[in-house]
Design a protein around this motif. Structure first.
Motif, PDB file in Angstrom:
ATOM      1  N   GLN A 184       3.333   9.568  33.922  1.00  0.00           N
ATOM      2  CA  GLN A 184       3.790  10.104  32.559  1.00  0.00           C
ATOM      3  C   GLN A 184       2.985  11.265  32.209  1.00  0.00           C
ATOM      4  O   GLN A 184       4.020  12.203  31.855  1.00  0.00           O
ATOM      5  N   ALA A 225       5.379   5.437  39.564  1.00  0.00           N
ATOM      6  CA  ALA A 225       4.024   4.599  39.273  1.00  0.00           C
ATOM      7  C   ALA A 225       4.043   3.531  40.390  1.00  0.00           C
ATOM      8  O   ALA A 225       3.150   3.118  41.085  1.00  0.00           O
ATOM      9  N   THR A 226       5.048   2.901  40.303  1.00  0.00           N
ATOM     10  CA  THR A 226       5.570   1.810  41.282  1.00  0.00           C
ATOM     11  C   THR A 226       5.293   2.300  42.832  1.00  0.00           C
ATOM     12  O   THR A 226       4.658   1.597  43.571  1.00  0.00           O
ATOM     13  N   LEU A 259       0.600   4.457  35.850  1.00  0.00           N
ATOM     14  CA  LEU A 259       1.844   4.689  34.854  1.00  0.00           C
ATOM     15  C   LEU A 259       1.216   5.771  34.039  1.00  0.00           C
ATOM     16  O   LEU A 259       2.081   6.906  33.891  1.00  0.00           O
ATOM     17  N   SER A 260       0.169   5.800  33.640  1.00  0.00           N
ATOM     18  CA  SER A 260      -0.446   6.744  32.505  1.00  0.00           C
ATOM     19  C   SER A 260      -0.323   8.386  33.274  1.00  0.00           C
ATOM     20  O   SER A 260      -0.096   9.095  32.811  1.00  0.00           O
ATOM     21  N   ASP A 284      -4.571   0.663  39.853  1.00  0.00           N
ATOM     22  CA  ASP A 284      -4.291  -0.187  38.579  1.00  0.00           C
ATOM     23  C   ASP A 284      -2.869   0.289  38.236  1.00  0.00           C
ATOM     24  O   ASP A 284      -2.818   1.697  38.182  1.00  0.00           O
ATOM     25  N   ALA A 285      -2.056  -0.527  37.705  1.00  0.00           N
ATOM     26  CA  ALA A 285      -0.756  -0.222  37.654  1.00  0.00           C
ATOM     27  C   ALA A 285      -0.572   0.827  36.290  1.00  0.00           C
ATOM     28  O   ALA A 285       0.052   1.674  36.179  1.00  0.00           O
ATOM     29  N   GLU A 286      -1.579   0.144  35.215  1.00  0.00           N
ATOM     30  CA  GLU A 286      -1.414   0.807  34.200  1.00  0.00           C
ATOM     31  C   GLU A 286      -2.011   2.439  34.347  1.00  0.00           C
ATOM     32  O   GLU A 286      -1.503   3.286  33.629  1.00  0.00           O
ATOM     33  N   ARG A 287      -2.870   2.495  35.165  1.00  0.00           N
ATOM     34  CA  ARG A 287      -3.316   3.840  35.294  1.00  0.00           C
ATOM     35  C   ARG A 287      -2.500   4.673  35.974  1.00  0.00           C
ATOM     36  O   ARG A 287      -2.304   5.875  35.880  1.00  0.00           O
ATOM     37  N   CYS A 299       1.688   2.764  43.394  1.00  0.00           N
ATOM     38  CA  CYS A 299       0.787   1.908  43.855  1.00  0.00           C
ATOM     39  C   CYS A 299       1.072   1.191  45.259  1.00  0.00           C
ATOM     40  O   CYS A 299       0.174   0.926  46.100  1.00  0.00           O
ATOM     41  N   ALA A 326       7.860   4.909  35.431  1.00  0.00           N
ATOM     42  CA  ALA A 326       7.625   4.044  35.904  1.00  0.00           C
ATOM     43  C   ALA A 326       7.939   3.585  37.310  1.00  0.00           C
ATOM     44  O   ALA A 326       7.200   3.071  38.211  1.00  0.00           O
TER      45      ALA A 326
END
Length: 161
Positions: A42, A17-18, A38-39, A33-36, A21, A14
């Motif tokens: 991970q 990812a932050t 994060l994925s 895209d925040a979810e992308r 972005c 996380a």
């Protein structure tokens, strides 16, 4: 302000990812895209082994404050490994607080402890802040190499040839 720098682990996805972005916006790219993000974080951190780190993260008061993305290349003509610093990024709110210097110190210490002879890096010619930062560290500018990229259609063509 104390800066804590460590190699990122799967638990840091996380935080990674932050920063990714924020970095996209800084480098004039379309927002991620925040979810992308994060994925991807991970996946990347799950694939890494402790023996071959790729992301160093800096934290200030438990909050992510910077990123260094690196790769270790094995011997060239001088038979010394090198670290390639792909990205060094510190968000605006943490700049000029020693975060970048702490990340470089962490990487340099790793190199010295692992017998890695140098850190190579690039930066954009428009990134005056980065150029000033690296100059203060004593980073040498080398004109011997030209930065090239194989991507997109050319990458696909090369794969088929």
């Amino acid at each position: 302000m104390a800066v804590d720098v460590r190699w990122a682990t799967a638990g840091d996805a996380a935080a990674l990812a932050t920063v990714l972005c924020e970095m996209a916006v800084h480098y004039r790219q379309a927002p991620l895209d925040a979810e992308r993000a994060l994925s991807a974080s991970q996946k990347w951190l799950g694939l890494e082994s402790p023996a071959y780190p790729h992301f160093a993260l800096a934290f200030v008061d438990g909050e992510v404050a910077g990123l260094a993305s690196v790769a270790i290349a094995h011997p060239g003509i001088d038979l010394e490994r090198l670290m390639f610093l792909k990205d060094l990024f510190v968000p605006d709110n943490a700049r000029n607080a020693g975060v970048g210097r702490a990340l470089i110190a962490f990487l340099a210490d790793h190199c010295l402890s692992q017998g890695i002879g140098r850190i190579d890096l690039t930066t954009e010619d428009w990134n005056e802040g980065a150029l000033r930062f690296y100059a203060r560290l004593g980073v040498e500018r080398h004109g011997q190499k030209i930065f090239l990229r194989l991507s997109g259609e050319a990458l696909e063509t090369a794969a088929r040839s």
